[in-house]
Design a protein around this motif. Structure first.
Motif, short mmCIF file in Angstrom:
data_model
loop_
_atom_site.label_atom_id
_atom_site.label_comp_id
_atom_site.label_asym_id
_atom_site.label_seq_id
_atom_site.Cartn_x
_atom_site.Cartn_y
_atom_site.Cartn_z
N PRO A 1 0.84 -1.22 0.00
CA PRO A 1 0.00 0.00 0.00
C PRO A 1 0.86 1.25 0.00
O PRO A 1 1.92 1.30 0.64
N THR A 2 0.40 2.27 -0.67
CA THR A 2 1.18 3.51 -0.78
C THR A 2 0.83 4.52 0.31
O THR A 2 1.40 5.61 0.33
N THR A 3 -0.08 4.17 1.20
CA THR A 3 -0.42 5.05 2.32
C THR A 3 -0.14 4.32 3.64
O THR A 3 -0.22 3.08 3.71
N TYR A 4 0.17 5.09 4.66
CA TYR A 4 0.47 4.48 5.95
C TYR A 4 -0.75 3.76 6.51
O TYR A 4 -0.62 2.69 7.11
N GLY A 5 -1.93 4.34 6.33
CA GLY A 5 -3.13 3.70 6.85
C GLY A 5 -3.33 2.30 6.26
O GLY A 5 -3.65 1.35 6.97
N GLY A 6 -3.14 2.19 4.94
CA GLY A 6 -3.27 0.89 4.30
C GLY A 6 -2.20 -0.08 4.76
O GLY A 6 -2.45 -1.27 4.95
N PHE A 7 -0.99 0.44 4.95
CA PHE A 7 0.12 -0.40 5.43
C PHE A 7 -0.15 -0.91 6.84
O PHE A 7 0.00 -2.10 7.13
N LYS A 8 -0.60 -0.02 7.73
CA LYS A 8 -0.85 -0.40 9.11
C LYS A 8 -1.96 -1.44 9.20
O LYS A 8 -1.87 -2.40 9.99
N GLU A 9 -2.98 -1.30 8.40
CA GLU A 9 -4.08 -2.25 8.40
C GLU A 9 -3.61 -3.65 8.01
O GLU A 9 -4.10 -4.67 8.53
N LYS A 10 -2.62 -3.72 7.11
CA LYS A 10 -2.13 -5.01 6.64
C LYS A 10 -1.21 -5.69 7.65
O LYS A 10 -1.20 -6.92 7.76
N VAL A 11 -0.41 -4.90 8.37
CA VAL A 11 0.64 -5.49 9.21
C VAL A 11 0.29 -5.51 10.70
O VAL A 11 1.08 -6.01 11.50
N GLN A 12 -0.87 -5.00 11.09
CA GLN A 12 -1.14 -4.82 12.51
C GLN A 12 -1.22 -6.12 13.29
O GLN A 12 -1.07 -6.12 14.52
N ASN A 13 -1.42 -7.24 12.63
CA ASN A 13 -1.48 -8.52 13.34
C ASN A 13 -0.19 -9.33 13.23
O ASN A 13 -0.13 -10.47 13.69
N LEU A 14 0.83 -8.75 12.62
CA LEU A 14 2.10 -9.46 12.49
C LEU A 14 2.84 -9.50 13.82
O LEU A 14 2.71 -8.59 14.64
N GLU A 15 3.62 -10.53 14.01
CA GLU A 15 4.48 -10.63 15.18
C GLU A 15 5.89 -10.17 14.81
O GLU A 15 6.36 -10.40 13.70
N VAL A 16 6.55 -9.53 15.76
CA VAL A 16 7.93 -9.10 15.55
C VAL A 16 8.84 -10.29 15.85
O VAL A 16 8.70 -10.95 16.88
N ARG A 17 9.75 -10.55 14.95
CA ARG A 17 10.68 -11.66 15.16
C ARG A 17 11.56 -11.43 16.38
O ARG A 17 11.83 -10.28 16.76
N LYS A 18 12.01 -12.51 16.97
CA LYS A 18 12.89 -12.41 18.13
C LYS A 18 14.26 -11.90 17.70
O LYS A 18 14.73 -12.17 16.60
N THR A 19 14.88 -11.16 18.60
CA THR A 19 16.23 -10.67 18.32
C THR A 19 17.22 -11.82 18.38
O THR A 19 16.99 -12.85 19.03
N ILE A 20 18.35 -11.63 17.74
CA ILE A 20 19.41 -12.64 17.69
C ILE A 20 20.51 -12.21 18.65
O ILE A 20 21.06 -11.11 18.54
N GLU A 21 20.82 -13.07 19.60
CA GLU A 21 21.84 -12.75 20.59
C GLU A 21 23.22 -12.65 19.93
O GLU A 21 23.54 -13.38 18.99
N ALA A 22 24.03 -11.75 20.46
CA ALA A 22 25.40 -11.62 19.96
C ALA A 22 26.23 -12.82 20.40
O ALA A 22 26.08 -13.33 21.51
N LEU A 23 27.10 -13.28 19.53
CA LEU A 23 27.98 -14.39 19.85
C LEU A 23 29.08 -13.92 20.80
O LEU A 23 29.66 -12.85 20.62
N ASP A 24 29.36 -14.74 21.81
CA ASP A 24 30.44 -14.40 22.75
C ASP A 24 31.81 -14.54 22.11
O ASP A 24 32.74 -13.81 22.44
#
Length: 452
Positions: A265-288
């Motif tokens: 979508p070319t508008t933020y409103g359309g974009f937000k409506e599409k992604v609002q149920n998505l989950e954010v992926r977990k972060t990747i821990e830094a290697l020691d």
């Protein structure tokens, strides 16, 4: 009967059965010594394993020398310490197929034989070790890794309009960020190779020098950055070197979007409506601990250039001092700042909103001031999201719960709203910024300025 007169076909049969028993013992996941004795006892006649009894009769069975040698060889091998991640390359017919001296590369990435001898990590706008999928993947899939950062001359100097492509303030921030990244890599047993030059030229020279088999890098979004990616990838493929790209500059991963990027979508409103149920992926821990630098080639890390080396005035734009001199580049500074901001959010939440107004903007000068570190990749949006979740008492809201499109509420609500706007700008820029199209200037300008 004289043992020398035993028919040859019996000896051959005994040798064949013993070979099968030893191979079965090697392939068995249980301890090799126990499996060998079990296999021999079940396959061979018992008098092959028991010591011969003294008998007045001259009938004695002598174990062929090949069987004894195989048994001693297998038992001796089982006593040696097992190396992690290594699988045996012993073939099904060990007497006819010698062991391979060169590591194979099967499809299983956990197998040490699948590891590349050397790889290059091309750092771009991802100057961090935390939540860096590109860096982690290279270290998990390679025996040695060469981290590289290029100061591309095309990013400096004057534009066609006469302005600096990269001003002295931003350039100083980049230099500080690269310096901090080098320290982080050195603390983990690696280093950072720094060069001034075009990536498609520098990287291929380094790859030849160290014998690299792959280049790992994060994808970017602007027209010039995509052109640089394409040039580098073309040169590497001509040399037979693999190129692996990753995505790590947004809160939502590009592969998780519920639509194709060209259909975004070319508008933020359309974009937000599409992604609002998505989950954010977990972060990747830094290697020691990171893989060491390749021994081949004897590559020098190189000096980090100064502003003068980049053709810029150290005293600032037009001789004026920097207004943001307190902003120091680097992942270390970014992590400190986001933790401080999260603590302010938590303190404000504990006090409550006594005025009843919008208390969403905390921090110095009513802003988290995190944009420079996000733009250079010293901090990932997911790391910021996770840090706020850890430090706030209330559950961090998803996009669907944000009021009025996410423009109000508490500090975390407001920040989530800003991060989503940032994602929108970056994805829409990527949509219109392929190497075959002209970048849309207003979108590109906003892409790095969504979070203040």
């Amino acid at each position: 009967m004289d043992p020398k007169k035993i028919p040859s076909h019996e000896n051959e049969e005994a040798e064949e059965q013993t070979q099968l028993a030893v191979v079965a013992a090697i392939a068995t996941p249980s301890p090799p010594i126990a499996s060998i004795s079990l296999s021999l006892s079940t396959i061979l006649p018992t008098h092959f394993l028991n010591p011969p009894k003294i008998s007045p009769h001259p009938n004695k069975i002598k174990i062929p020398s090949q069987i004894s040698s195989l048994s001693r060889l297998s038992l001796a091998a089982s006593l040696s310490p097992t190396k992690p991640l290594l699988k045996s390359t012993i073939s099904a017919t060990p007497l006819h197929s010698p062991l391979s001296l060169n590591p194979l590369r099967p499809s299983d990435p956990s197998n040490a034989a699948a590891l590349r001898r050397a790889s290059i990590v091309w750092f771009r706008n991802d100057l961090r070790v935390h939540d860096n999928e590109c860096l982690n993947a290279a270290n998990n899939e390679s025996m040695s890794v060469l981290p590289v950062y290029c100061f591309d001359p095309r990013d400096y100097g004057k534009s066609s309009s006469g302005f600096d492509k990269t001003g002295p303030y931003r350039a100083a921030f980049v230099i500080e960020s690269v310096t901090d990244l080098r320290k982080s890599l050195q603390a983990r047993g690696s280093d950072l190779v720094v060069r001034v030059g075009k990536p498609e030229t520098v990287l291929v020279e380094l790859a030849k020098a160290v014998g690299a088999e792959a280049v790992y890098a994060h994808r970017e979004i602007s027209h010039d950055e995509i052109k640089s990616e394409d040039k580098m990838e073309t040169v590497m493929k001509n040399e037979g070197i693999d190129v692996k790209f990753f995505w790590g500059s947004t809160l939502y991963h590009v592969d998780d979007l519920p639509f194709k990027l060209e259909e975004m979508p070319t508008t933020y409103g359309g974009f937000k409506e599409k992604v609002q149920n998505l989950e954010v992926r977990k972060t990747i821990e830094a290697l020691d601990q990171l893989r060491g630098m390749p021994a081949r080639g004897d590559v020098e890390p190189g000096e980090i250039p100064s502003l003068v080396d980049l053709g810029l005035n150290p005293s600032g734009q037009n001789g004026k001092p920097a207004a943001n001199a307190s902003l120091i580049g680097g992942e270390s500074q970014a992590l400190q700042r986001v933790k401080k901001f999260a603590a302010e959010c938590q303190e404000q939440a504990n006090q409550g909103n006594q005025t009843g107004g919008n208390d969403s903007i905390y921090g110095a000068n009513f802003s988290c001031k995190i944009s420079p570190w996000l733009a250079m990749g010293c901090l990932s949006p997911r790391s910021m999201f996770d840090e706020l979740k850890k430090c706030t008492l209330r559950k961090f809201p998803v996009a669907a719960n944000l009021k009025d499109g996410g423009s109000g509420g508490t500090g975390p609500n407001w920040l989530m709203y800003e991060l989503m706007w940032r994602d929108f700008f970056r994805f829409i820029t990527k949509k219109y910024s392929s190497a075959r199209q002209t970048s849309t200037a207003p979108v590109t300008v906003c892409a790095g300025a969504a979070v203040n």
